[in-house]
Design a protein around this motif. Structure first.
Motif, short mmCIF file in Angstrom:
data_model
loop_
_atom_site.label_atom_id
_atom_site.label_comp_id
_atom_site.label_asym_id
_atom_site.label_seq_id
_atom_site.Cartn_x
_atom_site.Cartn_y
_atom_site.Cartn_z
N VAL A 24 145.46 -55.39 -2.93
CA VAL A 24 146.26 -56.04 -3.96
C VAL A 24 145.32 -56.90 -4.79
CG1 VAL A 24 148.09 -57.77 -4.36
CG2 VAL A 24 148.37 -56.04 -2.57
N VAL A 25 145.53 -56.93 -6.09
CA VAL A 25 144.76 -57.82 -6.97
C VAL A 25 145.34 -59.23 -6.79
CG1 VAL A 25 144.13 -58.39 -9.34
CG2 VAL A 25 144.23 -55.99 -8.62
N VAL A 26 144.54 -60.11 -6.17
CA VAL A 26 144.95 -61.50 -5.99
C VAL A 26 144.15 -62.35 -6.96
CG1 VAL A 26 145.71 -61.18 -3.60
CG2 VAL A 26 143.36 -61.87 -4.06
N ARG A 33 142.08 -69.30 -18.07
CA ARG A 33 142.45 -70.65 -17.65
C ARG A 33 141.73 -71.08 -16.38
NH1 ARG A 33 145.54 -72.38 -13.83
NH2 ARG A 33 146.46 -70.37 -13.39
N SER A 34 141.71 -70.22 -15.39
CA SER A 34 141.19 -70.60 -14.07
C SER A 34 139.67 -70.53 -13.96
CB SER A 34 141.80 -69.71 -12.99
OG SER A 34 141.28 -68.39 -13.08
N GLU A 39 140.45 -60.75 -7.60
CA GLU A 39 139.77 -59.97 -6.56
C GLU A 39 140.75 -58.98 -5.94
OE1 GLU A 39 137.74 -62.41 -3.66
OE2 GLU A 39 137.35 -63.97 -5.16
N ALA A 40 140.24 -57.83 -5.53
CA ALA A 40 141.05 -56.88 -4.77
C ALA A 40 140.86 -57.22 -3.29
CB ALA A 40 140.63 -55.45 -5.05
N LEU A 89 138.24 -67.42 -4.90
CA LEU A 89 139.54 -67.98 -5.26
C LEU A 89 139.83 -69.23 -4.46
CD1 LEU A 89 141.56 -64.64 -5.48
CD2 LEU A 89 140.37 -65.86 -7.30
N THR A 90 140.62 -70.13 -5.04
CA THR A 90 140.91 -71.40 -4.35
C THR A 90 142.39 -71.61 -4.05
OG1 THR A 90 141.09 -72.58 -6.45
CG2 THR A 90 138.91 -72.52 -5.42
#
Length: 176
Positions: A24-26, A33-34, A39-40, A89-90
């Motif tokens: 899944v693309v998360v 913006r971020s 990430e997959a 990612l955070t």
């Protein structure tokens, strides 16, 4: 047999050795913006959370889009658990529950939030002019604040554009 395995939207996406797992693309929201790319990651599907009925407009339509003139796209909302740790990612961690949909133009299903799902039904998307993607990373209200940071409190844009990861552009407009 579980019901999500019978969904044509996910056909061919499951890992051959782990029949409940797929990529899944998360994300932490729109990269603009971020400042973090999506990430997959591997997700174990745990169920179906509902259906997203979202308006899709054409490039020839002008916002505000008339609901009767848009096409309603019906997508299954799946739920799952993130199996691995994202690298950059955070806002999401291994073991976290998440929601996702299968979106046009995106190679894997796309993570969505409750706020995204609530807002999406009121906004018509003209798909990306390059890849056909018809969903975004952020809820429309968050995207609007990014594009119009000095807008008065409570102001709602009639329309705006969004850059797709492929380099194309999609248009997002209010639906009445």
């Amino acid at each position: 047999m579980t019901t999500w395995r019978q969904q044509s939207e996910l056909a061919g996406l499951f890992h051959p050795e782990f029949p409940d797992d797929l990529q899944v693309v998360v994300h932490d929201g729109e990269p603009r913006r971020s400042q973090r790319p999506p990430e997959a990651c591997w997700v174990r599907v745990t169920g179906i959370a509902g259906t997203l009925n979202a308006p899709i407009a054409t490039a020839s339509q002008s916002p505000p889009f008339k609901r009767a003139e848009t096409r309603t796209l019906s997508r299954t909302i799946f739920q799952g658990v993130l199996l691995n740790t994202p690298h950059g990612l955070t806002t999401i961690r291994q073991g976290a529950p998440l929601l996702f949909v299968r979106a046009a133009g995106v190679p894997h299903p796309l993570q969505v939030s409750d706020l995204y799902l609530r807002e999406r039904v009121s906004w018509g998307f003209v798909p990306c002019d390059k890849c056909g993607a018809d969903e975004t990373f952020d809820p429309v209200s968050v995207m609007a604040k990014t594009r119009f940071p000095t807008a008065p409190a409570g102001a709602v844009p009639l329309m705006f554009s969004a850059f797709c990861l492929c380099g194309g552009t999609m248009t997002i407009g209010a639906v009445e």
